[in-house]
Structures are given as structure tokens and as C-alpha cells.
Design a protein around this motif. Structure first.
Motif, PDB file in Angstrom:
ATOM      1  N   MET A   1       0.841  -1.190   0.000  1.00 58.90           N
ATOM      2  CA  MET A   1       0.000   0.000   0.000  1.00 58.90           C
ATOM      3  C   MET A   1       0.885   1.252   0.000  1.00 58.90           C
ATOM      4  O   MET A   1       1.892   1.316   0.686  1.00 58.90           O
ATOM      5  CB  MET A   1      -0.907   0.005   1.244  1.00 58.90           C
ATOM      6  CG  MET A   1      -1.815   1.207   1.340  1.00 58.90           C
ATOM      7  SD  MET A   1      -2.915   1.092   2.767  1.00 58.90           S
ATOM      8  CE  MET A   1      -3.788   2.651   2.609  1.00 58.90           C
ATOM      9  N   ARG A  46      -4.720   5.659 -13.683  1.00 57.60           N
ATOM     10  CA  ARG A  46      -5.225   4.285 -13.514  1.00 57.60           C
ATOM     11  C   ARG A  46      -4.822   3.399 -14.694  1.00 57.60           C
ATOM     12  O   ARG A  46      -4.378   2.268 -14.523  1.00 57.60           O
ATOM     13  CB  ARG A  46      -6.745   4.329 -13.365  1.00 57.60           C
ATOM     14  CG  ARG A  46      -7.398   2.971 -13.102  1.00 57.60           C
ATOM     15  CD  ARG A  46      -8.912   3.104 -12.994  1.00 57.60           C
ATOM     16  NE  ARG A  46      -9.280   4.006 -11.907  1.00 57.60           N
ATOM     17  CZ  ARG A  46      -9.296   3.663 -10.636  1.00 57.60           C
ATOM     18  NH1 ARG A  46      -8.961   2.436 -10.291  1.00 57.60           N
ATOM     19  NH2 ARG A  46      -9.635   4.522  -9.707  1.00 57.60           N
ATOM     20  N   GLU A  50      -2.569   0.059 -14.608  1.00 60.93           N
ATOM     21  CA  GLU A  50      -3.181  -1.173 -15.101  1.00 60.93           C
ATOM     22  C   GLU A  50      -2.464  -1.705 -16.335  1.00 60.93           C
ATOM     23  O   GLU A  50      -2.522  -2.898 -16.622  1.00 60.93           O
ATOM     24  CB  GLU A  50      -4.662  -0.933 -15.399  1.00 60.93           C
ATOM     25  CG  GLU A  50      -5.499  -0.704 -14.137  1.00 60.93           C
ATOM     26  CD  GLU A  50      -6.946  -0.363 -14.438  1.00 60.93           C
ATOM     27  OE1 GLU A  50      -7.259  -0.084 -15.628  1.00 60.93           O
ATOM     28  OE2 GLU A  50      -7.762  -0.365 -13.498  1.00 60.93           O
ATOM     29  N   ASP A  70      -7.950   2.469  -4.718  1.00 58.85           N
ATOM     30  CA  ASP A  70      -7.636   1.090  -5.125  1.00 58.85           C
ATOM     31  C   ASP A  70      -6.288   1.011  -5.825  1.00 58.85           C
ATOM     32  O   ASP A  70      -5.558   0.021  -5.683  1.00 58.85           O
ATOM     33  CB  ASP A  70      -8.736   0.520  -6.017  1.00 58.85           C
ATOM     34  CG  ASP A  70      -8.930   1.327  -7.286  1.00 58.85           C
ATOM     35  OD1 ASP A  70      -8.942   2.575  -7.206  1.00 58.85           O
ATOM     36  OD2 ASP A  70      -9.064   0.722  -8.366  1.00 58.85           O
ATOM     37  N   VAL A  71      -5.924   2.067  -6.583  1.00 57.55           N
ATOM     38  CA  VAL A  71      -4.616   2.101  -7.243  1.00 57.55           C
ATOM     39  C   VAL A  71      -3.512   2.239  -6.194  1.00 57.55           C
ATOM     40  O   VAL A  71      -2.481   1.555  -6.259  1.00 57.55           O
ATOM     41  CB  VAL A  71      -4.551   3.265  -8.249  1.00 57.55           C
ATOM     42  CG1 VAL A  71      -3.144   3.396  -8.832  1.00 57.55           C
ATOM     43  CG2 VAL A  71      -5.570   3.048  -9.368  1.00 57.55           C
ATOM     44  N   ASP A  73      -3.649   1.298  -3.142  1.00 59.04           N
ATOM     45  CA  ASP A  73      -3.573   0.064  -2.355  1.00 59.04           C
ATOM     46  C   ASP A  73      -2.657  -0.975  -3.002  1.00 59.04           C
ATOM     47  O   ASP A  73      -2.108  -1.839  -2.313  1.00 59.04           O
ATOM     48  CB  ASP A  73      -4.971  -0.541  -2.174  1.00 59.04           C
ATOM     49  CG  ASP A  73      -5.798   0.208  -1.139  1.00 59.04           C
ATOM     50  OD1 ASP A  73      -5.207   0.982  -0.366  1.00 59.04           O
ATOM     51  OD2 ASP A  73      -7.024   0.019  -1.124  1.00 59.04           O
ATOM     52  N   ARG A  74      -2.474  -0.884  -4.335  1.00 59.81           N
ATOM     53  CA  ARG A  74      -1.685  -1.889  -5.057  1.00 59.81           C
ATOM     54  C   ARG A  74      -0.241  -1.456  -5.260  1.00 59.81           C
ATOM     55  O   ARG A  74       0.505  -2.119  -5.980  1.00 59.81           O
ATOM     56  CB  ARG A  74      -2.327  -2.182  -6.418  1.00 59.81           C
ATOM     57  CG  ARG A  74      -3.752  -2.706  -6.340  1.00 59.81           C
ATOM     58  CD  ARG A  74      -4.177  -3.349  -7.655  1.00 59.81           C
ATOM     59  NE  ARG A  74      -4.088  -2.441  -8.793  1.00 59.81           N
ATOM     60  CZ  ARG A  74      -5.097  -1.670  -9.215  1.00 59.81           C
ATOM     61  NH1 ARG A  74      -6.248  -1.674  -8.558  1.00 59.81           N
ATOM     62  NH2 ARG A  74      -4.956  -0.888 -10.264  1.00 59.81           N
ATOM     63  N   SER A  75       0.158  -0.338  -4.676  1.00 57.44           N
ATOM     64  CA  SER A  75       1.499   0.189  -4.917  1.00 57.44           C
ATOM     65  C   SER A  75       2.221   0.452  -3.609  1.00 57.44           C
ATOM     66  O   SER A  75       1.604   0.797  -2.592  1.00 57.44           O
ATOM     67  CB  SER A  75       1.402   1.489  -5.719  1.00 57.44           C
ATOM     68  OG  SER A  75       2.663   2.090  -5.863  1.00 57.44           O
ATOM     69  N   ASP A  76       3.537   0.312  -3.647  1.00 52.21           N
ATOM     70  CA  ASP A  76       4.380   0.661  -2.506  1.00 52.21           C
ATOM     71  C   ASP A  76       5.019   2.038  -2.669  1.00 52.21           C
ATOM     72  O   ASP A  76       5.806   2.464  -1.822  1.00 52.21           O
ATOM     73  CB  ASP A  76       5.495  -0.381  -2.328  1.00 52.21           C
ATOM     74  CG  ASP A  76       4.942  -1.754  -1.960  1.00 52.21           C
ATOM     75  OD1 ASP A  76       3.916  -1.797  -1.248  1.00 52.21           O
ATOM     76  OD2 ASP A  76       5.531  -2.761  -2.391  1.00 52.21           O
TER      77      ASP A  76
END
Length: 267
Positions: A1, A46, A50, A70-71, A73-76
Motif C-alpha cells: 500500500m 489508472r 493497469e 484502489d490504485v 492500495d496496489r502500490s508501494d
């Protein structure tokens, strides 16, 4: 996240990827040196993520956090949050879409890998305006073209303006730069493509006629103003023109690409 980091100083060195976005020459140097590009706006950010591009960081106003949750949440990658007036000081313009991302560039693929399984490809020679390149990508993606090839002097499809105008289509269409400009069109013909050049040459036929019956099509467009070079016009398998009303001889290259792509999609 993603780690949310609130920023109050527009001179903060962590914001270096986002500085002076209106200075084209500076941005070209910076982005090439650091292997990055920028995406602007929620939809484009986005689509970049994606599309498999790895974020270096995000920059956004507080109101965009929920829309891109949501984007994030998928990245550090770090997400720098600052007020819109401060973002304008950093970037040099009003970021009315509220969100930016800095992403890693990937190595350009080979021409053969880009063309694998492709029936319709756009080939651009020296289209130097970023807006036109972005618009051509958008038209091509919308009308069924599957790849884009660029001559060495074409504008960068990953420059912020091109990405924005394309609405992220640069992430949907495989593309690369041609390894050999001089013999590019004969090499496409050898790969089974029929090269159709948009030109005002005397022997050019209606584009509908030029693309009729073509299986694997390479639609070739030239730069703003001067159009295709004489070499590429001569090397093309067919020369095509979009018929015009009296007194008008041509369209802007982006508009011409949309018309020709529409015709080609129905061949």
C-alpha cells in the motif's frame, strides 16, 4: 500500500519528478536521465498502472485520494499529498485534474515483437507535435489498430501532453521506434504488410480504394506541414488520399489519421 506523505513546502526535494512540467526541453532531459514519464488525471493514472507501468510516486490533492484508493492500495510508491495551489507552484500550471503519477519507463520492444499477430499498424514519420501523436494513438486504438511504429524523430508518446491527449491509449497499443528509418517500409512489406501512404501525390487514389482487400495493413502518415518524405512516398506499396471539397487540400495529421483509420477498420 502506498505511503501517504503530506507536503507543505513546494520546494521539497521529494517532488523533483514533478517540477517545471511546461518546460519541454528540461522535461525531455530529466525524463530521459531518470527513465520516467508522467501521467495526469485519474483515468490516465489508472490506465498507466493497469498497463503494467511501475509507479515511482504519486502527487495529488486531498480530494483525489478516495478516487484512486484502489490504485494506491496496489502500490508501494509514496503518495505526496498537497493543496492544489502548492501543486501549481511545483508543476508550473493548474493541475485541474488533481492527480499525477511518475512512472518507470520500460525498454522499447523490438519491432518484430510489436508486430506479432498484428493486422493493422500505424507508421508515423517525423510527427513532432506531442498533441498530434497522442491524438493519433487515441484514434488508432478506438478504431481497431493494434500497434504503432515511430520514426526516430517522432515526438515521445510518453511525454505528459501526449499521454493526456491519448487518454492513456499509449498504454493500450504496443509501440516502438523503427530501427532503420531508411528502409522501414520495404521491411514491412517483407513482413507481409501492405504499406499505404497518405499523400497528396498525383498518383494517390481514394483511401477507400487503397485499403480495399488488404489483409495486413501498415497505414503510413507523415509529419506536420511537409508530410511524408519523398523516399517513404516512393517506397510505399500504395499511395492514398482523403478526397476533399474544393479549395481544401489536406487535413491536420491527427484528423487525417482518424478518417483513414475509420475507413481502414471497415475494409
Amino acid at each position: 500500500m502506498a505511503v501517504i506523505e503530506h507536503v507543505t513546502d513546494p520546494a521539497d526535494p521529494r517532488l523533483g519528478d514533478y517540477r517545471d512540467l511546461r518546460d519541454v526541453q528540461l522535461r525531455r532531459h530529466l525524463e530521459a536521465e531518470h527513465g520516467l514519464f508522467l501521467a495526469e488525471g485519474e483515468k490516465v493514472v489508472r490506465r498507466a498502472v493497469e498497463g503494467g507501468h511501475v509507479p515511482r510516486s504519486f502527487l495529488m490533492a486531498p480530494r483525489w485520494l478516495d478516487g484512486l484508493a484502489d490504485v494506491l492500495d496496489r502500490s508501494d510508491a509514496p503518495c505526496y499529498v498537497l493543496e492544489e495551489r502548492l501543486a501549481e507552484e511545483v508543476t508550473g500550471f493548474h493541475v485541474h485534474r488533481g492527480a499525477l503519477a511518475s512512472l518507470e519507463r520500460r525498454p522499447l520492444p523490438s519491432m518484430d515483437s510489436v508486430l506479432e499477430g498484428v493486422r493493422s499498424v500505424l507508421v508515423l514519420e517525423d510527427v513532432v507535435d506531442h498533441t498530434n501523436v497522442g491524438a493519433i494513438f487515441r484514434s488508432g486504438a478506438a478504431l481497431g489498430f493494434e500497434a504503432v511504429l515511430l520514426s526516430p524523430r517522432c515526438a515521445d508518446p510518453l511525454y505528459r501532453r501526449a499521454v493526456k491527449v491519448a487518454m492513456g491509449a499509449v498504454f493500450a497499443l504496443p509501440w516502438t521506434r523503427l530501427p532503420d528509418w531508411h528502409d522501414a517500409l520495404p521491411s514491412l512489406s517483407q513482413r507481409g504488410f501492405t504499406t499505404v501512404a497518405l499523400t497528396l501525390a498525383d498518383d494517390a487514389v481514394d483511401v477507400t480504394e487503397a485499403v480495399a482487400g488488404v489483409d495486413r495493413l501498415a497505414l503510413v502518415l507523415g509529419g506536420e506541414g511537409h508530410g511524408l518524405s519523398e523516399r517513404w512516398q516512393a517506397a510505399a506499396d500504395r499511395r492514398a488520399v482523403i478526397p476533399m471539397a474544393a479549395g481544401i487540400d489536406s487535413l491536420n495529421v491527427a484528423a487525417a489519421s482518424a478518417v483513414a483509420c475509420y475507413v481502414a477498420a471497415r475494409r
